[in-house]
Design a protein around this motif. Structure first.
Motif, short mmCIF file in Angstrom:
data_model
loop_
_atom_site.label_atom_id
_atom_site.label_comp_id
_atom_site.label_asym_id
_atom_site.label_seq_id
_atom_site.Cartn_x
_atom_site.Cartn_y
_atom_site.Cartn_z
N UNK A 54 0.93 -1.21 -0.19
CA UNK A 54 -0.12 -0.02 0.00
C UNK A 54 0.79 1.44 0.03
N UNK A 78 -1.92 1.77 -9.02
CA UNK A 78 -2.92 1.86 -8.11
C UNK A 78 -3.64 0.70 -7.73
N UNK A 110 -1.91 -1.09 -5.13
CA UNK A 110 -2.05 -0.74 -3.77
C UNK A 110 -3.42 -1.12 -3.20
N UNK A 168 -9.91 4.90 -8.63
CA UNK A 168 -9.02 4.41 -9.27
C UNK A 168 -9.52 4.43 -11.04
N UNK A 181 0.93 5.70 -10.40
CA UNK A 181 0.62 6.87 -9.70
C UNK A 181 1.64 8.11 -10.04
N UNK A 186 -8.92 14.21 -7.80
CA UNK A 186 -9.16 12.69 -7.35
C UNK A 186 -7.87 12.22 -6.85
N UNK A 210 -7.14 10.30 -3.57
CA UNK A 210 -6.36 8.76 -3.39
C UNK A 210 -5.45 8.94 -2.56
N UNK A 221 -5.05 6.87 0.77
CA UNK A 221 -4.07 5.79 1.21
C UNK A 221 -3.31 5.89 2.57
N UNK A 236 -3.60 3.59 5.78
CA UNK A 236 -2.29 2.96 6.48
C UNK A 236 -2.50 3.31 7.80
#
Lengths: 135, 509
Positions: free
Chosen positions: A24, A30, A33, A100, A112, B123, B127, B131, B135
């Motif tokens: 991740x 992506x 991820x 995504x 990315x 976007x 993202x 993420x 985490x």
């Protein structure tokens, strides 16, 4: 050696957690991820489910045996936690995949770094256009 | 528990109310109805929590509410005390006003423009936010799973007892250290402490005005409040100090204060600058926690409140200023914007002065408390914290004051057309002259704006007829701005009673 055999699930879940976490964090793709996210979550569920179960006991549901003592049951809380976690990770994954997809439609790539580069270029182009209009 | 006072049900009501409110939203086709219901829910929750706060402060107690009358090991518990009630009330107030402004700005059709303009960027920012947030939650969940594994409990009370027992007998030192570090790390990532802050400015730079306001003012604070509760109710401050977790928090906090401010200094985009300033302010809060004394934690809690009322105001006024400057957040376009939207200009100045820590504003008492906490700590922490506070305050002044001067500058002034660096050099010098004047000015307008609703429409109509590009200052925007400014002064002047409530709340945690 016994230690590894006895703690097989814990060790496996820790390794999986590490794999998922790094996936991740570090992968550029992506989709990878998203896969990493799911591996990480599943590792936690594996850990919780394994630690929450005691061999030889049953789920705390009152069956035909009304005299059963608490000692025969396992604690249902870890299982409940795992179920809640699964629901959360399903919805988060869905949201992640939707984002995504939107990015892929716009930039035609899943990397990315490339997306960031393209977004930056687009921004600069727009700025240059605005400046030329001003002039 | 049979003769439980009725007010103890209020936290439960708040939860159910917001839950039902949230779930019913998609069923309203008409957006306006949904917005009204949303406001209603927020106001109701705020009122409920305020009543609870008054009750708890007058009796000086905290309580445990059992869901469905199931006692602790089986049922779920809600615990309420002055600390929780105060935070909930503040959150409702800020939330209410931010949402209120959003409704108004939305009707001014700014939102659609922003969205259309920045599709891809938004976007990407989302993202990245997602993420980092995932985490953080992954780490936190792992910590909880390990904690359950060691102790066999998930409720805070029983966890605390078992952990104290283990600490006393010296068992499981390594697992406990791992658990503490992992949960701390998870919450630090989620609350954007310095090395994990990279997602924050991007998320702010491309978000809508109200979402920035809520994200910065409230969402980040939620995790910090959770951390404070865990510090006191699950672990104990002494244990955390013993394991050097508080030292790590102090170091990260100090780093955040300075690095956040330095990065803000380099920004030319008003929202990104304010976002980096948030990174610095989060650093202040963690530094307070890292001081590992009661007054340090109190200072951190007070800073949560003062930053919680100041930062949304800054974001909303920045949004208001951008609305009258072709929806651009760049400094060069914002030149003189305050003359086009005076209230937003005044609010931005008030917010800036509060962030710098000028007396009478909300930022001053929190800096005062941080310094007091530093003086009460040991000889090693004292210089570090005081120097960091001084440097960070100076940097705050360096990046906020040029913006304030820039937005109040008249357009036909000959110098300073897009010379960012030039303004910076003079910022520190001009500061002393400017802030006195503007503080006085702020007071004046603040007085006047109480009468505003009546005159508002007329003024707006007048302005509209003269400049085509100037949208009117709507009633909602005016009300929110005045309320935020009033809250700021209330916290800045009347910090005594709020500190007492906080102290009471922390003692009861």
């Amino acid at each position: 050696m016994d230690f590894f055999l006895n703690h097989f699930y814990e060790i496996a879940s820790m390794i999986l957690f590490g794999v998922g976490f790094m996936g991740l964090l570090l992968h550029n793709n992506l989709i990878k991820k998203a896969v990493g996210l799911n591996i990480m979550d599943t590792a936690i569920y594996l850990f919780l489910a394994q630690r929450g179960f005691i061999t030889g006991r049953v789920a705390p549901i009152m069956g035909s045996n009304l005299e059963a003592s608490v000692e025969e049951y396992v604690n249902p809380i870890p299982a409940g936690l795992v179920l809640t976690g699964i629901v959360v990770s399903v919805s988060v994954t869905a949201f992640f995949l939707a984002l995504i997809q939107m990015l892929h439609k716009k930039y035609h790539t899943l990397n990315l770094d490339e997306i960031l580069l393209k977004a930056k270029q687009e921004k600069e182009k727009k700025k240059a256009l605005e400046e030329s209009e001003d002039a | 528990m049979h003769e439980m006072p009725f007010v103890f049900n209020f936290p439960f009501f708040s939860i159910i109310l917001t839950l039902v409110g949230g779930m019913s939203m998609p069923f309203f086709r008409n957006g306006k109805v949904a917005q009204k219901i949303n406001m209603g829910v927020i106001i109701a929750t705020g009122v409920l929590n305020f009543i609870l706060l008054c009750y708890l402060v007058s009796t000086g107690e905290s309580f445990t509410y059992m869901m469905g009358h199931w006692p602790a090991p089986w049922g779920n518990e809600i615990r309420g005390g002055p600390f929780e009630a105060l935070m909930a009330t503040m959150f409702c107030i800020v939330m209410g006003f931010s949402v209120y402004v959003f409704i108004e700005i939305n009707t001014l059709a700014a939102c659609a423009i922003v969205m259309a303009k920045r599709g891809g960027e938004t976007i990407v920012a989302t993202i990245r936010y997602l993420i980092m947030s995932l985490l953080g939650s992954g780490l936190f969940l792992m910590g909880i799973a390990l904690l359950y594994n060691i102790t066999g409990h998930l409720l805070m009370e029983s966890l605390h007892e078992t952990i104290m027992e283990m600490a006393a007998t010296g068992q499981y030192v390594i697992p406990l250290t791992v658990v503490f570090s992992v949960t701390t790390l998870g919450l630090c990532v989620k609350s954007a402490l310095y090395p994990f802050h990279s997602w924050l400015p991007n998320a702010h730079g491309s978000a809508t005005t109200s979402s920035s306001a809520i994200l910065s003012g409230l969402v980040l604070k939620g995790y910090i409040i959770l951390y404070i509760k865990m510090m006191f109710r699950v672990y104990s401050p002494e244990l955390l100090a013993q394991l050097h977790i508080t030292d790590a928090l102090l170091v990260l906090g100090v780093l955040a204060m300075i690095m956040g401010s330095l990065k803000a200094l380099r920004e030319r985009h008003i929202k990104r600058m304010t976002a980096y300033s948030s990174v610095a302010q989060i650093g202040y809060i963690f530094m307070g926690l890292g001081l590992n004394s009661e007054i340090g934690v109190l200072a951190a809690c007070f800073h949560i409140l003062s930053h919680g009322v100041t930062k949304p105001m800054l974001f909303l006024s920045a949004g208001g200023l951008a609305n009258v400057s072709h929806h651009s957040y760049e400094f060069k376009d914002l030149k003189g914007a305050a003359h086009r939207n005076k209230l937003a200009g005044v609010a931005f100045v008030v917010g800036s002065l509060s962030m710098i820590g000028i007396p009478l504003f909300a930022g001053f008492p929190s800096k005062l408390f941080f310094s007091t906490a530093a003086i009460h700590s040991d000889y090693f922490r004292l210089p570090v914290v005081l120097i960091a506070l001084a440097v960070s305050t100076a940097l705050n002044a360096l990046y906020y004051l040029p913006v304030c001067i820039n937005i109040w500058r008249t357009k036909d002034e000959p110098h300073g057309h897009g010379h960012g660096g030039h303004e910076d050099e003079h910022g520190g010098h001009d500061a002393h002259v400017a802030h006195g004047e503007e503080a006085a000015h702020g007071d004046e307008v603040h007085e006047v704006s109480h009468h505003e609703p009546a005159g508002d429409v007329a003024v707006a109509a007048f302005e509209n007829s003269h400049h085509e590009e100037t949208p009117k200052i709507s009633f909602g925007f005016g009300l929110s701005m005045v309320a935020f400014i009033a809250c700021n002064f209330a916290l800045g002047i009347g910090y005594g009673p709020i500190m007492n409530i906080l102290r009471q709340g922390i003692d009861l945690l």
